[in-house]
Design a protein around this motif. Structure first.
Motif, short mmCIF file in Angstrom:
data_model
loop_
_atom_site.label_atom_id
_atom_site.label_comp_id
_atom_site.label_asym_id
_atom_site.label_seq_id
_atom_site.Cartn_x
_atom_site.Cartn_y
_atom_site.Cartn_z
N ALA A 31 30.99 20.71 14.67
CA ALA A 31 29.92 21.17 13.78
C ALA A 31 30.04 20.63 12.36
O ALA A 31 29.08 20.66 11.59
CB ALA A 31 29.92 22.71 13.73
N SER A 32 31.21 20.14 11.98
CA SER A 32 31.44 19.66 10.61
C SER A 32 31.56 18.15 10.58
O SER A 32 32.40 17.57 11.30
CB SER A 32 32.70 20.31 10.04
OG SER A 32 33.06 19.71 8.81
N ASP A 33 30.74 17.52 9.76
CA ASP A 33 30.82 16.05 9.64
C ASP A 33 32.18 15.63 9.08
O ASP A 33 32.74 14.61 9.48
CB ASP A 33 29.70 15.54 8.74
CG ASP A 33 28.34 15.69 9.39
OD1 ASP A 33 28.29 15.78 10.63
OD2 ASP A 33 27.32 15.73 8.65
N LEU A 34 32.70 16.41 8.12
CA LEU A 34 33.99 16.07 7.51
C LEU A 34 35.11 16.14 8.55
O LEU A 34 35.89 15.18 8.69
CB LEU A 34 34.28 17.01 6.35
CG LEU A 34 35.69 16.87 5.73
CD1 LEU A 34 35.89 15.47 5.18
CD2 LEU A 34 35.89 17.93 4.64
N TYR A 35 35.20 17.25 9.27
CA TYR A 35 36.25 17.40 10.27
C TYR A 35 36.09 16.37 11.39
O TYR A 35 37.09 15.86 11.92
CB TYR A 35 36.27 18.81 10.84
CG TYR A 35 37.02 19.80 9.99
CD1 TYR A 35 38.41 19.81 9.98
CD2 TYR A 35 36.35 20.72 9.19
CE1 TYR A 35 39.11 20.72 9.19
CE2 TYR A 35 37.04 21.63 8.40
CZ TYR A 35 38.42 21.62 8.40
OH TYR A 35 39.11 22.50 7.62
N ALA A 36 34.85 16.08 11.74
CA ALA A 36 34.61 15.08 12.79
C ALA A 36 35.09 13.70 12.34
O ALA A 36 35.68 12.94 13.13
CB ALA A 36 33.13 15.04 13.13
N GLN A 37 34.84 13.39 11.07
CA GLN A 37 35.30 12.10 10.54
C GLN A 37 36.82 12.03 10.49
O GLN A 37 37.42 11.01 10.85
CB GLN A 37 34.71 11.88 9.14
CG GLN A 37 35.09 10.53 8.53
CD GLN A 37 34.51 10.35 7.14
OE1 GLN A 37 33.97 11.27 6.56
NE2 GLN A 37 34.64 9.14 6.60
N VAL A 38 37.46 13.13 10.04
CA VAL A 38 38.92 13.17 10.01
C VAL A 38 39.49 13.02 11.42
O VAL A 38 40.43 12.26 11.66
CB VAL A 38 39.41 14.48 9.37
CG1 VAL A 38 40.93 14.56 9.44
CG2 VAL A 38 38.96 14.57 7.92
N PHE A 39 38.91 13.75 12.36
CA PHE A 39 39.40 13.70 13.74
C PHE A 39 39.26 12.29 14.31
O PHE A 39 40.19 11.78 14.96
CB PHE A 39 38.62 14.69 14.61
CG PHE A 39 39.08 14.74 16.04
CD1 PHE A 39 40.15 15.55 16.41
CD2 PHE A 39 38.47 13.97 17.02
CE1 PHE A 39 40.59 15.59 17.72
CE2 PHE A 39 38.91 14.00 18.33
CZ PHE A 39 39.97 14.81 18.68
N ALA A 40 38.11 11.66 14.08
CA ALA A 40 37.89 10.31 14.60
C ALA A 40 38.90 9.32 14.02
O ALA A 40 39.37 8.41 14.72
CB ALA A 40 36.47 9.85 14.28
#
Length: 269
Positions: A31-40
């Motif tokens: 749901a979070s663009d920031l967390y998704a970017q960090v995870f990727a």
């Protein structure tokens, strides 16, 4: 006299709670663009982490088995060499061993290799080996291999010694050679004792593989360090890093426990 009652195993509430937390974290990442970017970004290091762990563990197991057999041999010299190796290596922290192999052991190996192959180099058959030709990735793998081989050798030694001597004497009476006794009688019985602590060492190696980041190897931890240093998102980055390691280690632990229970049932049958 009444037979002792066998209590049912506790329901794994800890696993249920961990599963709920893991699902909540996955939803938050999605749901979070920031967390998704960090995870990727951090997840790019999973391949290196898995590669380092698998290769180091495989080589450490082979060396550890050899050291264990040396420690159980009839030769006093071999037993003393094995004990020396185990005690010295286990006494050095993995991080210190990593630095020593990377910055002292690798140059010494290159110098020794060039000295031994000097005639072939003069004849143009081989080229000169340079320190930079030995990648930091393989220096890290060798350090973890050497460090964990000492611990794994003790696991093998304890497992082999747990086999009843009567089984070995019976195998001798049947005319089996030493190698046949080990392959057909000792090791199949010892593996049930060896597997649980060996699995624990494997899970520990997954976590200790994060130490290779000090050499700049692009594993999970290093990818997190690079991202956090550039974005100053330390909380988000290291939370994701911890999350990925937890998924790997808890998943491995559960798989190893299932395998252990399966082997135990097969033995009881």
């Amino acid at each position: 006299m009444a037979a002792p009652s066998i209590s049912k195993p506790d329901f794994p509430w800890w696993l249920a709670v961990a599963g709920v937390l893991a699902l909540a974290a996955a939803l938050a990442i999605a749901a979070s663009d920031l967390y998704a970017q960090v995870f990727a970004t951090v997840a790019k290091g999973i391949g290196i982490t898995v590669f380092v762990t698998m290769v180091a563990f495989a080589m450490a197991s082979i060396i550890g088995l050899g050291i264990a057999l040396m420690g159980l041999s009839g030769s006093t010299s071999l037993r003393q060499i094995a004990r020396f190796y185990v005690e010295i290596i286990r006494g050095v922290p993995i991080l210190v061993l990593l630095f020593w192999i990377a910055f002292a052991g690798a140059p010494a190996f290159v110098a020794a290799w060039n000295a031994l192959t000097a005639p072939l180099q003069s004849a143009g058959i081989l080229g000169e080996l340079l320190v930079r030709d030995v990648s930091l990735l393989w220096r890290a793998i060798m350090a973890l291999t050497i460090g964990y081989s000492a611990f794994i050798s003790e696991v093998f030694r304890a497992g082999i010694q747990s086999v009843e001597k009567g089984q070995i004497e019976a195998a001798k009476a049947l005319g089996l050679s030493r190698a046949q006794r080990f392959r057909l009688v000792v090791f199949p019985q010892a593996i049930r004792t060896i597997l649980p602590p060996l699995g624990n060492d494997f899970v520990a190696l997954v976590k200790d593989s994060s130490l290779v980041s000090v050499l700049g190897v692009a594993d999970i931890t290093q990818m997190g360090k690079v991202y956090a240093a550039g974005s100053f998102r330390f909380f988000e980055t290291y939370s994701i890093t911890a999350y990925i390691y937890l998924i790997l280690t808890v998943g491995l632990s559960l798989s190893l426990r299932a395998l252990e229970r399966r082997l135990r049932r097969q033995h009881e049958e």
